[in-house]
Design an enzyme around this catalytic site. Structure first.
Site, PDB file in Angstrom:
ATOM      1  N   GLU A  17      -4.131 -19.506  -4.027  1.00 33.32           N
ATOM      2  CA  GLU A  17      -4.230 -18.266  -4.815  1.00 33.32           C
ATOM      3  C   GLU A  17      -5.003 -18.526  -6.110  1.00 33.32           C
ATOM      4  OE1 GLU A  17      -1.271 -15.369  -4.520  1.00 33.32           O
ATOM      5  OE2 GLU A  17      -1.002 -15.211  -6.684  1.00 33.32           O
ATOM      6  N   THR A  48      -5.804 -12.448  -7.139  1.00 28.33           N
ATOM      7  CA  THR A  48      -4.852 -11.502  -7.729  1.00 28.33           C
ATOM      8  C   THR A  48      -5.573 -10.351  -8.434  1.00 28.33           C
ATOM      9  OG1 THR A  48      -4.655 -12.670  -9.822  1.00 28.33           O
ATOM     10  CG2 THR A  48      -3.153 -13.353  -8.069  1.00 28.33           C
ATOM     11  N   ALA A  51      -2.268  -6.069 -13.301  1.00 26.85           N
ATOM     12  CA  ALA A  51      -1.323  -4.976 -13.044  1.00 26.85           C
ATOM     13  C   ALA A  51      -1.865  -3.628 -13.529  1.00 26.85           C
ATOM     14  CB  ALA A  51       0.011  -5.278 -13.701  1.00 26.85           C
ATOM     15  N   ASP A 109       3.685  -5.147 -11.636  1.00 24.52           N
ATOM     16  CA  ASP A 109       4.758  -5.109 -12.633  1.00 24.52           C
ATOM     17  C   ASP A 109       4.579  -3.871 -13.490  1.00 24.52           C
ATOM     18  OD1 ASP A 109       6.366  -7.276 -12.040  1.00 24.52           O
ATOM     19  OD2 ASP A 109       4.917  -8.671 -12.896  1.00 24.52           O
ATOM     20  N   HIS A 150      14.177  -9.297  -5.721  1.00 23.38           N
ATOM     21  CA  HIS A 150      13.354  -8.748  -6.797  1.00 23.38           C
ATOM     22  C   HIS A 150      14.272  -8.378  -7.967  1.00 23.38           C
ATOM     23  CE1 HIS A 150      10.875  -5.871  -9.049  1.00 23.38           C
ATOM     24  NE2 HIS A 150       9.871  -6.564  -8.564  1.00 23.38           N
ATOM     25  N   GLN A 213       4.396 -24.400 -18.405  1.00 25.19           N
ATOM     26  CA  GLN A 213       4.202 -23.558 -17.222  1.00 25.19           C
ATOM     27  C   GLN A 213       5.547 -23.196 -16.579  1.00 25.19           C
ATOM     28  OE1 GLN A 213       1.983 -25.689 -14.299  1.00 25.19           O
ATOM     29  NE2 GLN A 213       1.603 -23.914 -13.005  1.00 25.19           N
ATOM     30  N   LYS A 273      -7.068 -23.985 -10.484  1.00 23.08           N
ATOM     31  CA  LYS A 273      -7.136 -25.427 -10.760  1.00 23.08           C
ATOM     32  C   LYS A 273      -7.554 -26.199  -9.517  1.00 23.08           C
ATOM     33  CE  LYS A 273      -3.425 -25.106 -14.137  1.00 23.08           C
ATOM     34  NZ  LYS A 273      -1.954 -25.110 -14.158  1.00 23.08           N
TER      35      LYS A 273
HETATM   36  C1  FAD Z   1       2.978 -12.882  -3.290  1.00 21.99           C
HETATM   37  C2  FAD Z   1       2.909 -12.057  -4.564  1.00 21.99           C
HETATM   38  C3  FAD Z   1       1.666 -11.677  -5.086  1.00 21.99           C
HETATM   39  C4  FAD Z   1       1.608 -10.912  -6.261  1.00 21.99           C
HETATM   40  N1  FAD Z   1       0.364 -10.572  -6.761  1.00 21.99           N
HETATM   41  C5  FAD Z   1       0.290  -9.794  -7.872  1.00 21.99           C
HETATM   42  C6  FAD Z   1      -0.991  -9.369  -8.387  1.00 21.99           C
HETATM   43  O1  FAD Z   1      -2.052  -9.709  -7.862  1.00 21.99           O
HETATM   44  N2  FAD Z   1      -0.994  -8.577  -9.498  1.00 21.99           N
HETATM   45  C7  FAD Z   1       0.156  -8.172 -10.090  1.00 21.99           C
HETATM   46  O2  FAD Z   1       0.078  -7.439 -11.085  1.00 21.99           O
HETATM   47  N3  FAD Z   1       1.385  -8.551  -9.644  1.00 21.99           N
HETATM   48  C8  FAD Z   1       1.469  -9.341  -8.545  1.00 21.99           C
HETATM   49  N4  FAD Z   1       2.707  -9.717  -8.065  1.00 21.99           N
HETATM   50  C9  FAD Z   1       3.924  -9.291  -8.771  1.00 21.99           C
HETATM   51  C10 FAD Z   1       4.425  -7.912  -8.266  1.00 21.99           C
HETATM   52  O3  FAD Z   1       3.482  -6.924  -8.600  1.00 21.99           O
HETATM   53  C11 FAD Z   1       5.759  -7.630  -8.942  1.00 21.99           C
HETATM   54  O4  FAD Z   1       6.742  -8.512  -8.474  1.00 21.99           O
HETATM   55  C12 FAD Z   1       6.246  -6.180  -8.914  1.00 21.99           C
HETATM   56  O5  FAD Z   1       7.346  -6.058  -9.836  1.00 21.99           O
HETATM   57  C13 FAD Z   1       6.733  -5.701  -7.560  1.00 21.99           C
HETATM   58  O6  FAD Z   1       5.709  -5.510  -6.683  1.00 21.99           O
HETATM   59  P1  FAD Z   1       6.034  -5.227  -5.118  1.00 21.99           P
HETATM   60  O7  FAD Z   1       4.754  -4.938  -4.466  1.00 21.99           O
HETATM   61  O8  FAD Z   1       6.889  -6.288  -4.560  1.00 21.99           O
HETATM   62  O9  FAD Z   1       6.892  -3.866  -5.277  1.00 21.99           O
HETATM   63  P2  FAD Z   1       7.824  -3.039  -4.306  1.00 21.99           P
HETATM   64  O10 FAD Z   1       7.781  -3.502  -2.912  1.00 21.99           O
HETATM   65  O11 FAD Z   1       7.523  -1.605  -4.578  1.00 21.99           O
HETATM   66  O12 FAD Z   1       9.285  -3.395  -4.877  1.00 21.99           O
HETATM   67  C14 FAD Z   1       9.593  -3.295  -6.263  1.00 21.99           C
HETATM   68  C15 FAD Z   1      11.076  -2.944  -6.426  1.00 21.99           C
HETATM   69  O13 FAD Z   1      11.306  -1.602  -5.951  1.00 21.99           O
HETATM   70  C16 FAD Z   1      12.246  -1.604  -4.877  1.00 21.99           C
HETATM   71  N5  FAD Z   1      11.776  -0.603  -3.905  1.00 21.99           N
HETATM   72  C17 FAD Z   1      10.766  -0.740  -3.017  1.00 21.99           C
HETATM   73  N6  FAD Z   1      10.582   0.413  -2.332  1.00 21.99           N
HETATM   74  C18 FAD Z   1      11.497   1.294  -2.826  1.00 21.99           C
HETATM   75  C19 FAD Z   1      11.795   2.671  -2.550  1.00 21.99           C
HETATM   76  N7  FAD Z   1      11.139   3.341  -1.608  1.00 21.99           N
HETATM   77  N8  FAD Z   1      12.801   3.254  -3.270  1.00 21.99           N
HETATM   78  C20 FAD Z   1      13.475   2.583  -4.228  1.00 21.99           C
HETATM   79  N9  FAD Z   1      13.242   1.276  -4.532  1.00 21.99           N
HETATM   80  C21 FAD Z   1      12.261   0.653  -3.842  1.00 21.99           C
HETATM   81  C22 FAD Z   1      12.241  -3.028  -4.326  1.00 21.99           C
HETATM   82  O14 FAD Z   1      13.453  -3.370  -3.678  1.00 21.99           O
HETATM   83  C23 FAD Z   1      12.019  -3.831  -5.609  1.00 21.99           C
HETATM   84  O15 FAD Z   1      13.204  -3.971  -6.332  1.00 21.99           O
HETATM   85  C24 FAD Z   1       2.804 -10.506  -6.908  1.00 21.99           C
HETATM   86  C25 FAD Z   1       4.050 -10.911  -6.388  1.00 21.99           C
HETATM   87  C26 FAD Z   1       4.106 -11.669  -5.228  1.00 21.99           C
HETATM   88  C27 FAD Z   1       5.446 -12.103  -4.695  1.00 21.99           C
END
Ligand code: FAD
Length: 289
Positions: A17, A48, A51, A109, A150, A213, A273
């Site tokens: 990544e 990535t 946000a 986020d 989460h 980190q 890196k």
């Molecule tokens: C592998 C990976 C890559 C990432 N890459 C990036 C990136 O490139 N840029 C960035 O900004 N962030 C990135 N993130 C962070 C991510 O954006 C955050 O963790 C964010 O808070 C949640 O994103 P999600 O897509 O998992 O959200 P969701 O799947 O929408 O989940 C977020 C929360 O909402 C809840 N939820 C989901 N659907 C519903 C619903 N229908 N009703 C009610 N609650 C619901 C879930 O249980 C969870 O608690 C990454 C995280 C991971 C694990």
């Protein structure tokens, strides 16, 4: 190439990544380090996405450059919480026009200036997955998952129920948040399989190479730090070279354990890196073949 195709190859592999530059001035430096990472021959490279969407163009530029110049499949991340429908649709079109077949569909986020939930065009990642599927069903779509739950979820049952909705909406594979204790991943895998989630789940491993980190990583992910890892930071944290070596070997050890337990593909948060990516590969050279 679609990530799901990459994952069907019957050999051990690592994907890496990287993140895009935040400014124009940093573009060349990031391009160079991501090219060095691509030259190491990963199964794919994921890029990535900020946000707030402010650096969206760079995500695409970096992903396209790696794919076109080095033939390495790329996965372009896309977040939706702070974007309008028009912005998201345009960006999906741009990803397709760049010849990228894979999108990591994320909510992102929530930032202090993110609109409240009821005003957001997309409330959750599942809404973005549906949007991508309705625009172009041929995309290979990835989603995020959280072995340690989460932070916004009430409990693991609710988290897994929401995860199943993402998969039912068209998510082809999932990548986990980083974890430092493989037992958490195995237990998560067992629970989601039981809940009927059958798509590939790529474990995400982050080599921690300096003491600062680790604080950032925990803040970001809420990951549990096992005693074995904490003692390594306590012992070597003040010695940058030793800490880097210990962090790389710890991550390599996690990967070996995953391979030994039947996992074939591991996603490594090498960020930008190349030296760390290269050192991980060196530690696994005979295993990866
Ligand atoms: C592998 C990976 C890559 C990432 N890459 C990036 C990136 O490139 N840029 C960035 O900004 N962030 C990135 N993130 C962070 C991510 O954006 C955050 O963790 C964010 O808070 C949640 O994103 P999600 O897509 O998992 O959200 P969701 O799947 O929408 O989940 C977020 C929360 O909402 C809840 N939820 C989901 N659907 C519903 C619903 N229908 N009703 C009610 N609650 C619901 C879930 O249980 C969870 O608690 C990454 C995280 C991971 C694990």
């Amino acid at each position: 190439m679609r990530i799901t195709e990459v994952l069907t190859k019957n050999s051990f592999s690592l994907s890496f990544e990287v993140f895009p530059p935040k400014t124009d001035a940093a573009f060349e430096t990031v391009r160079s380090s991501t090219e060095q990472i691509a030259l190491l021959g990963p199964a794919f490279v994921s890029v990535t996405y900020g946000a707030g969407g402010g650096t969206s163009r760079y995500t695409l530029d970096i992903a396209k450059n790696i794919k076109d110049r080095y033939g390495v499949p790329t996965l372009a991340h896309l977040t939706c919480a702070s974007s309008t429908r028009e912005e998201v649709r345009r960006h999906i079109g741009d990803i397709r026009a760049a010849g990228i077949e894979n999108i990591m569909a994320l909510r992102g986020d929530l930032l202090p200036d993110s609109p409240p939930e009821e005003e957001r065009a997309y409330r959750h990642a599942v809404d973005l997955i549906r949007e991508i599927r309705s625009i172009d069903p041929d995309f290979c779509v990835g989603g995020a998952c959280y072995p340690e739950v989460h932070p916004e979820s009430r409990n693991s049952e609710e988290d897994i129920r929401r995860l199943k909705e993402k998969v039912d909406a068209g998510c082809d594979f999932l990548t986990t948040q980083m974890f430092f204790d493989n037992a958490l991943y195995y237990s998560f895998l067992y629970r989601i399989r039981e809940a009927g989630v059958t798509v590939p789940i790529l474990p995400g491993v982050m080599p921690i190479t300096n003491a600062a980190q680790i604080a950032r990583a925990i803040k970001l992910s809420g990951s549990f730090i096992p005693h074995r890892f904490q003692s390594l930071v306590d012992r070597f944290g003040d010695d940058p070279k030793a800490m880097k070596q210990a962090g790389i070997v710890y991550a390599a050890d996690q990967i070996i354990d995953l391979f030994a337990n039947g996992i074939r593909n591991v996603h490594v948060y090498t960020m930008n890196k190349p030296d760390v990516a290269e050192a991980i590969l060196r530690n696994l050279s005979d295993i990866l073949g």
